[in-house]
Design an enzyme around this catalytic site. Structure first.
Site, PDB file in Angstrom:
ATOM      1  CG  ASP A  52       8.255  27.448 -30.670  1.00 34.30           C
ATOM      2  OD1 ASP A  52       7.951  28.642 -30.759  1.00 34.30           O
ATOM      3  OD2 ASP A  52       8.226  26.663 -31.628  1.00 34.30           O
ATOM      4  CB  CYS A  65      -0.957   0.008   1.192  1.00 41.26           C
ATOM      5  SG  CYS A  65      -0.110   0.037   2.787  1.00 41.26           S
ATOM      6  CG  ASP A  85       5.894  28.482 -33.594  1.00 40.28           C
ATOM      7  OD1 ASP A  85       6.053  29.710 -33.721  1.00 40.28           O
ATOM      8  OD2 ASP A  85       6.567  27.633 -34.200  1.00 40.28           O
ATOM      9  CG  ASP A 133       8.335  23.574 -34.947  1.00 40.57           C
ATOM     10  OD1 ASP A 133       8.131  24.751 -34.600  1.00 40.57           O
ATOM     11  OD2 ASP A 133       8.778  23.256 -36.064  1.00 40.57           O
TER      12      ASP A 133
END
Length: 895
Positions: free
Chosen positions: A772, A47, A563, A768
């Site tokens: 960015d 647990c 973008d 990409d």
């Protein structure tokens, strides 16, 4: 990097100045740490209390930077400093907490191989092998284990590889044979071993429990058998008492010993887990029964009532539940197993002569492939390694990696991914990334890390688990005392007590039922099992989600920043028009600007260089003139000196910042170009504006439809780009986006994301490129297009392997479905405990006469964990939103 105990910063500075250079201290302490990542399988956790105990122990070790322990995968991921601590010490730390530790991998494994040596094993020959291997270029470290006849080598894959090692070993002349050291299976074999252990334990428990059940519940109603069982042996002790005692004892102490060991280990470290509840509950039933039977044997009047069937059936049902739970948990990680199976076992290695002709083909183990090897791939065969095509053309099915259903055309120069399937032509592939560097291995590592990472919502279960078991123990004893006192003082009618019991026994049964019905496991498994299945399903759909944090954030997203280049557009811009503003030869014009732009990685720069090649028809890979003083201004353009001419290629702001004027006619040409959704690039030579390039980057198919679907999901969309306002507005209008930010530098994109967040929006950034990355990090969820740069992919929380915009919707939809499943799991786990514990305590007994026997309570507890895991497993049936399937049928997805 230095050891502060031996030397300080001032001594280092003085040493540099002593040899004649000026030195200034920049920072007192470097932030970079020598870190390796170690993964360890932990057996015996039941647990969240167990996982929290191990996690706390690891984090307290000196040299451990970060440690995560996942209950669902039963693994620990530890970031540690190998200069301070070794992974063997980490395993000892885990074992000190009472659990078994098995090493899965260490951070050293990237360029390390283990070889088994067969042959005359003596000191002289082994020394000769060691010296021969050490002489090879690129060999960094050699470890020899004489007991296992095993040699481990760390090496630089650029310089050497496993085939070289085998060749050296076998050419020593001592009759040695070398092969890759056989592994005993990974986590799957250990998981299967655990499943088998629980199955064997449950099967043996049935052998004893079924007779106990029959003698106490069934045979008592069959006259002949009842007479035999009621036959007295000593005073009031009967044959039935003795039989049940004898049969239940192996179940309690031998088959159920795992619960005793688990309890001891847990209590030793000051915590209480599920094993403690089971041990207390079964011991209460067993030892009360022993007391009752012994008292009957010692008294001619006392009629014993035993609960041997309660303890035996409890243990049997719990073992059944654990068996089903472990088996179900194994299915949650099937995505990783399927990915690992994609690599072929063998590969065809080609050998060439000096003229480039194939002189030999040899089938080798795919693990022996080295960088720069050329591999032959025939139709229907799996690609054995990442690389690029050197000869041939074919179509390759990449669906198992990227999720893209359509085969992708491949010809000379195109890259291929290991594990994909060659469809219809023969290809020669030059290996570039092998072993753990391959795309497939990176995806597996990413998915494994994602399944280890805890979602913030998991903190709820962790907080509850700290006091859950102690609270249940208190409730159990309180229930027993309350019913016992109520019976002692006749606070309820005597008719409530079953004929076979007294008030003490009735109270004891209620107390035991409370003890064993409570289930901390279901709470602990609610989040990680759903995250495991969700990330696995995402990987199969071409959406790599980096853990629970990303999943939890993605389901809340209500604003997406896109973008433009490579995200909304295809990302392969083309020069479509050239306007010269001065008299000069077009070939000379492109010679100058291509020589400057060839040093840039920007997609627009690559488009210009590609177009310039048209003016050199005779050269396939032209060599451009040398560019001096090259400077790339991120988000604006480049500057360089070519043939003693100052060349500036970039946007309007770059030209103006360099003091070059722009005429009204030029402004009109730029406006015209931007109105056509094209990008205008200005060229200056020696301070004179010389030309304008019009570059077009077509929209990705389906971009408009994706924005429309996002609007229907009540998600706001924006475009933030470094491109000019005219082009940005045209593209935004074409796809249906109203909010546009143009001519933005990388830091401007990140600032816009923060501005949106401060207004209360949960922001996702889709990009990409390198520019960015700051925005991807700043956003609540960063989504990188899979075809983008490695830096962008590293910075992102979610990677879209197919580079399709539709997968933005898939990622958000999958995260919502996964989080809904987590909520459902929590509702079930908490609801089960909140309802089950009062019922077990006898809340319904006064009004309805309904009483939950302890063995039924134990069965319910076992079923609760299984049901949570099965609920998570239903996510494996996830389908993309129906509207995206419709787009696919219309042929809108990227081909």
């Amino acid at each position: 990097m230095f050891y502060p105990s031996y030397v300080n910063e001032e001594t280092i500075r003085e040493t540099i100045e002593d040899v004649g250079f000026e030195a200034t201290l920049i920072m007192e302490e470097t932030n970079e740490k020598s870190t390796q990542v170690c993964r360890i399988l932990i057996k015996g956790m039941t647990c969240t209390t167990c996982s929290s105990t191990v996690e706390s122990a690891l984090r307290s070790v000196n040299g451990v930077h970060r440690a995560q322990v996942a209950l669902a995968t039963e693994e620990a991921e530890i970031h540690y400093d190998p200069m301070i601590i070794h992974h063997d010490q980490l395993m000892n730390t885990i074992e000190d907490t009472g659990f078994e530790a098995i090493l899965i991998s260490t951070g050293e494994d990237v360029s390390k191989i283990h070889l088994q040596i067969d042959g005359p094993w003596n000191d002289a020959s082994i020394n000769m092998i060691q010296e021969s291997l050490q002489a090879l270029p690129g060999v960094e470290k050699i470890e020899i284990n004489t007991n296992l006849r095993k040699i481990s080598l760390s090496y630089k894959p650029d310089l050497t590889g496993p085939r070289n090692f085998i060749q050296v070993i076998e050419s020593t002349g001592s009759g040695f044979k070398a092969r890759i050291y056989p592994t005993k299976g990974g986590r799957d074999s250990h998981r299967q071993e655990e499943i088998n252990q629980y199955y064997r334990s449950f099967s043996w428990s049935l052998v004893f429990t079924i007779p106990v059940f029959l003698t106490s519940m069934v045979f008592m109603y069959i006259p002949g058998l009842k007479h035999v069982l009621d036959t007295k042996i000593i005073n009031m002790m009967t044959v039935g008492h003795l039989l049940r005692w004898i049969l239940s004892t192996p179940v309690q102490f031998f088959i159920g010993r795992r619960f005793y060991t688990g309890s001891y280990k847990s209590l030793r470290h000051g915590s209480a887990n599920m094993d403690v509840l089971i041990a207390l509950g079964t011991n209460a039933a067993y030892f009360y029964s022993v007391y009752s039977v012994l008292r009957a044997a010692a008294s001619p009047h006392f009629e014993a009532t035993d609960f041997f069937e309660t303890s035996a059936m409890l243990i049997s049902f719990i073992l059944l539940g654990k068996y089903l739970e472990v088996k179900a948990k194994g299915k949650t990680s099937e995505a990783i197993a399927k990915l690992m199976e994609l690599t072929p076992d063998t590969a065809t290695l080609l050998t060439f002569d000096d003229q480039g002709n194939v002189v030999n083909e040899e089938e080798i183990d795919s693990r022996l492939i080295q960088r720069h090897d050329v591999i032959k791939i025939i139709p229907g065969e799996k690609v054995a390694s990442d690389g690029f095509v050197t000869w041939g053309q074919s179509h390759v099915n990449e669906s198992m990696i990227t999720g893209e259903a359509r085969p992708v055309g491949k010809r000379k120069g195109d890259t291929v991914i290991g594990g994909t399937v060659n469809e219809n032509g023969v290809l020669y592939i030059k290996a570039t990334r092998v072993g753990s560097e391959s795309a497939l291995s990176q995806i597996v590592q990413l998915v494994e890390s994602a399944q280890m990472a805890k979602a913030p919502v998991q903190k709820l279960a962790d907080r509850i688990s700290k006091f859950f078991v102690p609270l249940v123990i208190v409730l159990s004893f309180s229930t027993w005392i309350a019913w016992f006192v109520a019976g002692k003082f006749d606070w309820y009618p005597e008719s409530w007590i079953p004929s076979s019991m007294d008030s003490f026994q009735l109270a004891l049964q209620f107390g035991i039922s409370v003890m064993v019905i409570a289930c901390p496991c279901a709470l602990g498994l609610a989040t990680p099992t759903a995250v495991m299945v969700g990330t696995g399903v995402g990987a199969s759909q071409g959406v790599l989600i980096k853990g629970g944090q990303a999943l939890e954030s993605a389901h809340k997203v209500n604003c997406i920043v896109f973008d433009k280049t490579g995200t909304l557009t295809i990302g392969k811009p083309l020069v479509v028009n050239t306007r010269l503003l001065k008299n000069m030869v077009l070939r000379e014009f492109y010679e100058l600007i291509a020589s400057a732009e060839v040093n840039s990685e920007h997609p627009l720069a690559k488009a210009i260089v590609e177009y310039a090649k048209k003016f050199r028809d005779d050269e396939e890979t032209p060599i451009w003139s040398e560019a001096q003083n090259f400077e790339s201004i991120t988000g604006h353009g480049v500057k360089a000196i070519v043939h003693n001419k100052q060349i500036i290629v970039g946007n309007k702001s770059l030209i103006l910042n360099n003091g070059i004027g722009i005429s009204i006619d030029t402004e009109e040409i730029l406006t015209e170009i931007e109105g056509l959704a094209q990008t205008g690039i200005l060229v200056s030579i020696d301070g004179q504006l010389t030309g304008i390039l019009a570059i077009s980057d077509p929209l990705k198919p389906g971009a408009r439809e994706v924005i429309s679907i996002l609007k229907s999901m009540k998600i706001k969309s924006l475009v933030v780009t470094g491109d000019n306002w005219g082009t940005a507005n045209s593209i935004a209008k074409e796809v249906g986006i109203d909010d546009v930010i143009a001519e933005a530098k990388p830091e401007d994109k990140a600032e816009k994301v923060k501005e949106l967040q401060s207004s209360g929006l949960v922001v996702a950034m889709v990009g990409d490129g390198i520019n960015d990355s700051p925005a991807l990090v700043a956003a609540d969820v960063g989504m990188a297009i899979g075809a983008g740069t490695d830096i962008a992919i590293e910075a992102a929380d979610i990677v879209l392997m197919k580079s399709n915009l539709e997968d933005v919707i898939t990622a958000i939809d999958l995260s919502r479905k996964t989080f809904n499943r987590i909520r459902l799991n929590y509702i079930w786990a908490l609801g089960y405990n909140l309802l089950g514990i009062p019922i077990a305590a006898g809340v319904l007994f006064p009004s309805t006469g309904f009483r939950l026997p302890p063995w039924v309570a134990g069965a319910a507890m076992a079923a609760s964990s299984v049901s949570v895991v099965c609920c998570s497993l239903l996510l494996k049936n996830y389908k993309r939103p129906r509207i995206l399937e419709t787009l696919d049928m219309q042929g809108i997805t990227t081909v």
